[in-house]
Every structure is written in structure tokens, then in C-alpha cells.
Design a protein around this motif. Sequence first.
Motif, PDB file in Angstrom:
ATOM      1  N   GLY A 302      32.269  41.142  53.162  1.00  0.00           N
ATOM      2  CA  GLY A 302      32.202  39.766  53.673  1.00  0.00           C
ATOM      3  C   GLY A 302      30.792  39.213  53.622  1.00  0.00           C
ATOM      4  O   GLY A 302      30.583  38.027  53.354  1.00  0.00           O
ATOM      5  N   VAL A 303      29.792  40.075  53.862  1.00  0.00           N
ATOM      6  CA  VAL A 303      28.390  39.661  53.762  1.00  0.00           C
ATOM      7  C   VAL A 303      28.026  39.440  52.296  1.00  0.00           C
ATOM      8  O   VAL A 303      27.332  38.469  51.951  1.00  0.00           O
ATOM      9  CB  VAL A 303      27.474  40.730  54.392  1.00  0.00           C
ATOM     10  CG1 VAL A 303      26.008  40.327  54.253  1.00  0.00           C
ATOM     11  CG2 VAL A 303      27.833  40.939  55.860  1.00  0.00           C
ATOM     12  N   ARG A 308      27.029  35.862  47.669  1.00  0.00           N
ATOM     13  CA  ARG A 308      27.458  35.380  46.354  1.00  0.00           C
ATOM     14  C   ARG A 308      27.777  33.881  46.376  1.00  0.00           C
ATOM     15  O   ARG A 308      28.169  33.320  45.357  1.00  0.00           O
ATOM     16  CB  ARG A 308      28.692  36.153  45.888  1.00  0.00           C
ATOM     17  CG  ARG A 308      28.410  37.587  45.446  1.00  0.00           C
ATOM     18  CD  ARG A 308      29.692  38.418  45.368  1.00  0.00           C
ATOM     19  NE  ARG A 308      30.661  37.881  44.433  1.00  0.00           N
ATOM     20  CZ  ARG A 308      30.744  38.217  43.143  1.00  0.00           C
ATOM     21  NH1 ARG A 308      29.886  39.096  42.642  1.00  0.00           N
ATOM     22  NH2 ARG A 308      31.677  37.698  42.371  1.00  0.00           N
ATOM     23  N   GLY A 309      27.636  33.248  47.523  1.00  0.00           N
ATOM     24  CA  GLY A 309      27.819  31.803  47.586  1.00  0.00           C
ATOM     25  C   GLY A 309      29.114  31.359  48.215  1.00  0.00           C
ATOM     26  O   GLY A 309      29.465  30.178  48.152  1.00  0.00           O
ATOM     27  N   ASP A 367      30.690  34.972  39.332  1.00  0.00           N
ATOM     28  CA  ASP A 367      29.384  34.339  39.506  1.00  0.00           C
ATOM     29  C   ASP A 367      29.234  33.130  38.608  1.00  0.00           C
ATOM     30  O   ASP A 367      28.172  32.856  38.060  1.00  0.00           O
ATOM     31  CB  ASP A 367      28.264  35.344  39.199  1.00  0.00           C
ATOM     32  CG  ASP A 367      28.162  36.399  40.274  1.00  0.00           C
ATOM     33  OD1 ASP A 367      27.846  37.543  39.921  1.00  0.00           O
ATOM     34  OD2 ASP A 367      28.407  36.076  41.439  1.00  0.00           O
ATOM     35  N   VAL A 368      30.323  32.401  38.440  1.00  0.00           N
ATOM     36  CA  VAL A 368      30.312  31.235  37.566  1.00  0.00           C
ATOM     37  C   VAL A 368      29.317  30.181  38.025  1.00  0.00           C
ATOM     38  O   VAL A 368      28.905  29.331  37.256  1.00  0.00           O
ATOM     39  CB  VAL A 368      31.732  30.635  37.492  1.00  0.00           C
ATOM     40  CG1 VAL A 368      32.150  30.050  38.820  1.00  0.00           C
ATOM     41  CG2 VAL A 368      31.820  29.556  36.419  1.00  0.00           C
ATOM     42  N   LYS A 471      33.476  27.183  43.136  1.00  0.00           N
ATOM     43  CA  LYS A 471      32.360  26.801  42.291  1.00  0.00           C
ATOM     44  C   LYS A 471      32.843  26.053  41.054  1.00  0.00           C
ATOM     45  O   LYS A 471      32.207  25.107  40.598  1.00  0.00           O
ATOM     46  CB  LYS A 471      31.573  28.052  41.884  1.00  0.00           C
ATOM     47  CG  LYS A 471      30.830  28.704  43.032  1.00  0.00           C
ATOM     48  CD  LYS A 471      29.710  27.816  43.530  1.00  0.00           C
ATOM     49  CE  LYS A 471      28.911  28.487  44.617  1.00  0.00           C
ATOM     50  NZ  LYS A 471      27.856  27.605  45.151  1.00  0.00           N
ATOM     51  N   LEU A 472      33.970  26.493  40.497  1.00  0.00           N
ATOM     52  CA  LEU A 472      34.499  25.824  39.314  1.00  0.00           C
ATOM     53  C   LEU A 472      34.868  24.383  39.633  1.00  0.00           C
ATOM     54  O   LEU A 472      34.608  23.469  38.851  1.00  0.00           O
ATOM     55  CB  LEU A 472      35.719  26.592  38.796  1.00  0.00           C
ATOM     56  CG  LEU A 472      36.393  26.052  37.536  1.00  0.00           C
ATOM     57  CD1 LEU A 472      35.410  25.998  36.374  1.00  0.00           C
ATOM     58  CD2 LEU A 472      37.593  26.912  37.165  1.00  0.00           C
TER      59      LEU A 472
END
Length: 661
Positions: A302-303, A308-309, A367-368, A471-472
Amino acid sequence: MGEPHRIGIVGLGVISKQYLETLASHPGVRIVAVADLDAARAESVAREIDGCRALSVDRLMADPFVETILNLTIPAAHAGIALAALAGGKNVYGEKPFAVMFSDAERIMAAAGSAWAGGAPDTVLGTGVQTARRVVDEGGIGRPVAATATWTSSGHERWHPHPDFYYRQGGGPLLDMGPYYLTSLVHLLGPVVRVTGSSSRSRDTRIIASGPRAGERIPVEVDTHITGSLEHLGGAVSTVTFSFDGVATDAAPIEVHGETGSMSVPDPNTFDGDVRVHAQGGSGWTLVPPSAGYESAGRGIGVIDFARGHRRASGQLALHVLEIMTELMRSAREGRRIDLTTTAERPELVPLTSKREWCGASPSAGDVAERLTNKLDRSGRRRILRRSATARWRNDVSEILRLESVDVVRSGREILSGIDMTVNAGEHWALIGANGAGKSTLLSMCGAQEHPTRGSVFVLGEQLGRVEIRKLRESIGHVNPRHTVSAALSIRDVVLTGATGTNERMNRWEPTPELVARADELIDMLGLGGKESARWPTMSQGERGRALIARALLTDPPLLLLDEPSTGLDVAAREQFLETVDHLHTTHPGLATVLVTHHLEELPASTTHAMLIKEGRVLAAGLAPDVLTTALVTRAFAYPIDIELRDGRWSARARRAVPVA
């Protein structure tokens, strides 16, 4: 992945070993400090981690080098440590429960401000619960109607050398194990609106069975068997049981029952396990291969998810789960049904992510963000970046969107079947069909809002199901005339919300001068110059439509979706709006658009391609003049319609009033 996210750990008890196994060697995070009431224990742990210091709790809280506090203290200390961390300007992630008292959890969330407050369990981000979540989302068991969750044990004193806190206020089977099961149920079925509970206590003392205190009798201050029902917002009802008073059980940890099938979900206190489905009319249980979640994950994911955003293990979800537990126990005491005051959004599905990917050994599809036009800076706002020459959808790569053999099934009913579609840069597509044809569902695929039941969808070079969706979506503009704005925002402020992806201006968020200049540039380009300060309630529908286009274009997306954009416009406003859309062909030559409509008169003159959809299948697709013909449109709507193309615009008129087959 950039600089590692710097973590300080408070509390180094039994559970800390599992977190250290996940975090200590991860390249995306760095444990820079540890603290414990036992200073020798802290020194011992620090010696095993490069660059880590053993500090007192107060010094760790004040250390400017620490970005996030990992709170692994006993439940009674959770709230105090979390509030101290937030007061020091740090993020905080805590073991479950989020706090012992619901009022303390509310204080934590109120104190968070722009910082992140998150909480366990993160086991729900593994392949077990996430694969089950995907089955539900894709209609694999039809509409969910009920669920059961069962955890039974004879008590932790049989194995834990110091089990006291399990039987004190803040302990008990519900607060101990409930977060795993209840968080899973929210992931699967959505938030809970109402609870009813019952509870009992079988005895007032327990005897420690192992360790240096074996044979010692400890008091029991809490109920040790809790059962109840949860009424979910979507209509499903879950029945839950948590007990320290049972020897064993054969019940599945979680079962979800839908209109067309049942699903067995693995133990949510682990990260993986078998998901099985029994379809109505089927011959037995079928194993579902892992299709979502972090593979081979451990406590602390979870961290890492946050680093990772993402914010899937959110404090808001933990707060909601704590209220469910608190009110179940209150309901048991008071003998009545209780409405909840909190809610939480279902976190986004975790795409299937290998351990190599989430450990950062190589670039990950997840990681897009590193390849997207828009990114989130540390204050939570999107930075507007021009597409680089190395982006996967750069100008010399034409494909923006591709669907291959896409099927969508909901509650056993086929919504889309065998859809193939490719949209290239600079193309302007129209999706046309009768009500219920599947246009909106198809647009949801294009916008990465929904996953196919079968087939593949590639958006901006990324395959749905193997990419971080949030993110996409930041690189997809969306114009929806049903967009709601409750505050009296100015046109400029409405456009600026495109940077945060919200309907209102975010608290404590201020746009950069460059962002304001970009918004004003778009406002002027779309014919709203001089009206930057006009308020949303006083704007015409046409002005609102153009403002929403500016909002969608603020992040310079390569793909723009328009969902029946002429809804609510009179003829003049519609024509002005369509002129605006046509203007984009000149100002944004590489922009691809997909527009959904029932009415051919609402198609911009810049429309290059069209797809006719009938009963979930493609009737015709290709260049607009080849598709939008009298014969094909008549077949699509099952009604004789004459189509005319004049000066780049289409019109449609019924030939006669007798329907055709």
C-alpha cells in the motif's frame, strides 16, 4: 522511478518484519529512520538497513528528511502517532485499525489537508481480491445481490506471546480481522449505507498458551463473537461473522452471489489465492486465473502503491471501514439498525502487475505516468507538459485507439459483441446508433472507464487491464454536457478544473501562472474571450459547451471524447458548438476525437469516420461518406431514413411512417 520515497517507521513489533521484507530493498522507497519504545530494538533494526538511523519518536516526527510515517504501533497509539505525523507536515500510513475510536479517525482525516493519510489492509491489492473484483466488474456473476464473510478462531492467545491488546478496548475479532474482510467487501460491492449487529462474550479471561508468559491469565474486556448484516449502496447485502469463540470452520472466507453465478474469494488476510466461480447452470466451480492485482505482494505494498502515484489504500476507505465496525458494535449494544455517515469510492482496479514490475526492476506498464502527457506533482495537481518526442503516441505514431474482438457482457446479457475499431491521430469518428445499441458502453472503453469482458482495448499504446488506469485517463479529454458544477465558478475556474480532474476547485490548490495563461489561451481560442469572469449559473448552454471543450483540452490530450455534446442546445447554440469542434481540426491537427450521437445533424463537418452500431454489433465502419448512407442508416435504425450530405453536413429525414424489419 525518480528519487526513492523516504519513510520513517514507528513501532517495530511482530508485524514490522513483514513490512521490512517488502520495503527495505525496494528501489522506490527508502527507510531512513526507525523508532520504537525499545531503543535497543530500534538500534538493531537500523543496523540492518543501509542509511537508516534509530531515533526517538519525537525526533523522527521532526526529521525533515522523512516524507511518510509508517505507523506500526499498537491500536491504542495509532491515532496519536498519525496526528503527530500530520502535524509535522508528513504523510502517514498506519496498520489497521485506522484508529480505535471513530472520532479519532475523523480527526486524522480532518488534519490530513493536502497530506496523504492511508491505512491497512493492503492485502486487498493482491491478485486474490483484485481478480475477484475484476470478475464482479466485468459481469462474471451478473449483478451482485449478496455476500458472506466469515472468520473464526479460538483466539490469538494460542500462538501470540503477548496477546493482551487483542482483548482490550480497541481489540476483539472485529477490529482485528474485520478490516481485511470489510475492506474487501467495499472493493467488491461498494460502500455500506446501513448496518445491523449482534455480539457476545464467551468468557471473561483467556490463558496465554505460548512464550515466556505461558499459563498467564489475561482479562477479556471486549465481545469476542460479532455478527451482522451490511447494506451496500448498490443494493447488495453482506452477512459477516468474526469470532474468537470457534475452533474451526469450513466456510469460504468470502462468497459473493450474483444473479447469474456465485464466486468464492480467497482469504483477504493474504495477497493471493484461488478465485472460483460457479455459473448458474454450470457443472461445478471453475478456477479463475489471476487477472488483476500486484503479484507476489507483501505487507507494505500500500505504501509502494502510494509511492508509485496511487492512493488505493486511502484513509477515507479506512475511515469508512472503521465506521462500519464501530456501528456494528453499537447496533449490537442498542439492538437497532444504524445508518452510516461516511462513504468511500471503490478504489481503482489494480492491473495485473508482476513482482518484477512493482519492485521496479524494469519499466512497468503500471508506471505509465512516466510516459503520459500529464503528471501529478507532489501537491496533487497535474503539471501540463507538452508531449515529448519519446512519448508512445508522438506525432509520428498514428494509432491512438484500437479495439480487437471486444465483447461486453453484463448480468448475462451481451451489450457489445465482436467490436473491432482503430482510431488514428487526426481522425474524427462518430458513433451512431439507436438507443440501447451500445454506443455509451463503447465510448467508456475508449475512455478507459470500463474493461471488456473479452477481447483487447489499447488506448494511447497501453492495454486496458495491464496499465494504471487513473494515469491513462489523465491523457484523455472528455466533454460531457451533463457535467455538474454546484458552485458559481467563473469560466476560467471551470477550465482550470481540467488540471485536477475535479468538478470544483480543490481546496488549497492554486494554479501556476503558466496554467492560467494556458486556460485563457483556450478560452480566447474557443470564442469566449472577455468572458473569463462570467459565472457558470449565468452562462448559456452554448457557452458552457465551449467552456467544457476548453477544460478537456487544458492538459493537451491526444484523444478527445464527446458524449452527445449537443444535448440541451438550441439550434443556434448547437451550430456555434459544432463550429468550435470544427475549429479544433485546424488548431489541434493531431487530435483524435470520438463523438457519440443519435442525430446526424449534430455531426461536425470535420467528421472523417463513422461507425454504425446495431444491437451491440458493428453494422458498418469506415470513411463517413461510405458509412452514412440511406441504406445503412435505414438498417441501423430499422426505419426508412433518407440521408443527404451537403457542404460537409449530414441531414436525415424519414421517408414514410411504416417501420421496416
